[in-house]
Write a protein that holds these residues in place. Structure first.
Motif, short mmCIF file in Angstrom:
data_model
loop_
_atom_site.label_atom_id
_atom_site.label_comp_id
_atom_site.label_asym_id
_atom_site.label_seq_id
_atom_site.Cartn_x
_atom_site.Cartn_y
_atom_site.Cartn_z
N GLN A 83 0.85 -1.18 0.00
CA GLN A 83 0.00 0.00 0.00
C GLN A 83 0.89 1.24 0.00
O GLN A 83 1.93 1.27 0.66
CB GLN A 83 -0.92 0.04 1.23
CG GLN A 83 -1.98 -1.05 1.28
CD GLN A 83 -3.04 -0.75 2.30
OE1 GLN A 83 -3.89 0.13 2.12
NE2 GLN A 83 -3.01 -1.49 3.40
N LYS A 95 -0.21 4.25 1.02
CA LYS A 95 -0.53 5.03 2.22
C LYS A 95 0.14 4.42 3.44
O LYS A 95 0.25 3.20 3.57
CB LYS A 95 -2.06 5.06 2.42
CG LYS A 95 -2.52 6.05 3.47
CD LYS A 95 -4.04 6.09 3.53
CE LYS A 95 -4.51 7.09 4.59
NZ LYS A 95 -6.00 7.14 4.68
N ARG A 96 0.61 5.27 4.35
CA ARG A 96 1.30 4.82 5.55
C ARG A 96 0.39 4.92 6.77
O ARG A 96 -0.58 5.68 6.79
CB ARG A 96 2.57 5.64 5.79
CG ARG A 96 3.50 5.72 4.58
CD ARG A 96 4.02 4.37 4.16
NE ARG A 96 4.82 4.40 2.96
CZ ARG A 96 6.14 4.47 2.94
NH1 ARG A 96 6.82 4.53 4.07
NH2 ARG A 96 6.81 4.48 1.80
N GLN A 125 -3.06 0.07 7.54
CA GLN A 125 -1.88 -0.18 6.72
C GLN A 125 -0.84 -0.82 7.63
O GLN A 125 -0.46 -0.23 8.65
CB GLN A 125 -1.33 1.11 6.11
CG GLN A 125 -2.32 1.89 5.25
CD GLN A 125 -3.23 2.78 6.09
OE1 GLN A 125 -2.87 3.22 7.18
NE2 GLN A 125 -4.42 3.05 5.57
#
Length: 298
Positions: free
Chosen positions: A63, A65-66, A154
């Motif tokens: 992913q 996004k963190r 995530q």
């Protein structure tokens, strides 16, 4: 096999030397388990966190996004708390229970017996973990216990042990069932700690590394889907139980769409559109740009 035998012999020599340092069997038990857990947890997490600093490794991230920074810091502090407090206390409380099943002294087992015991522990853990994990997702208890772990949408390595205390206790059941059932030697139990901790950190790393020792069962991809979609993929080492009870149907549909397929490898070039043939079946002559008019000299 010769390499495995040499490695096991070296490990047995190290185990014997460490055992000789402690007069108290209980002290050796607590220190050895704590070190096996702490060193594996912190070193494996550090390796995965280091990958974040290399842009060339972004292609392996599942992913883009963190995780929120505040949540990450909370889980990161938890790594050290678990290593310094939780696991030593766990090992201390475990000693009187497991002492009758696990041999601390005596000759460590052969390579083949060690491998069989480790495989048995993996299979037992995988089965029990699936059912406990699936139970924790039941709507009547999810918000009280397992929701803490799912604060991470995530995955990141420190999320591997970000649990509600009650879930920490429940996770002991699948972890310890195999060693007690097979009455493994303490040397094998320590290897089992290393294997299980490494696998769970890998599954929560957020990376799909093609060279990971667990890549053949894709635990990181399955668990990334589990956290991002909060459904299915309840197993740990293998996808068997999810497949048997169709609790990975959403994941398989998700992957069938091509999700994460090109992570870790260059994406294939898009296919060129095929030109529409003429009525006689021939292909149209490709258009050429007209030549540019020469600029007039001034």
């Amino acid at each position: 096999q010769p390499i495995a035998a040499i490695m096991l012999a070296a490990y047995h020599a190290l185990y014997g030397a460490a055992r000789a340092l402690f007069e108290s069997e209980r002290t050796f038990w607590v220190v050895a388990i704590s070190l096996a857990h702490g060193v594996t947890l912190l070193s494996t997490s550090a390796c995965f966190l280091a990958l974040d600093r290399f842009p060339s490794m972004d292609k392996y991230r599942l992913q883009d996004k963190r995780a929120p920074e505040a949540l990450f810091k909370q889980a990161f502090r938890g790594l050290f708390f678990n290593s310094a407090v939780t696991y030593p206390v766990f090992a201390l409380l475990l000693y009187p229970i497991a002492r009758g099943f696990v041999a601390v002294s005596g000759e460590p087992p052969s390579a083949s017996e060690t491998a069989k015991h480790l495989l048995g522990c993996i299979l037992v853990e995988d089965c029990l973990f699936y059912w406990i994990h699936r139970t924790l997702h039941h709507k009547s208890i999810y918000k009280y216990v397992h929701k803490t772990h799912h604060e991470f949408k995530q995955n990141v390595a420190p999320a591997a042990e970000h649990f509600h205390p009650a879930e920490d206790v429940m996770n002991v059941i699948p972890f310890l069932a195999g060693p007690l059932l097979f009455r493994v030697h303490f040397a094998t139990l320590l290897l089992w700690v290393v294997v299980r901790v490494h696998e769970i950190v890998d599954a929560h790393s957020g990376y799909g590394l093609p060279w990971s020792p667990w890549s053949y069962t894709r635990p990181s991809e399955r668990h990334e889907f589990h956290h991002s979609h909060n459904q299915g993929c309840y197993g740990s080492f293998f996808p068997f139980w999810d497949w048997a009870f169709s609790t990975d149907a959403q994941f398989r549909a998700f992957m069938a769409k091509g999700a994460w397929r090109n992570r870790g490898a260059a994406a294939p070039a898009p296919a060129k559109a095929r030109p529409t043939p003429n009525k006689d079946g021939s292909l149209p002559t490709p258009r050429r740009n007209p030549p540019r008019a020469a600029k007039k000299a001034h």
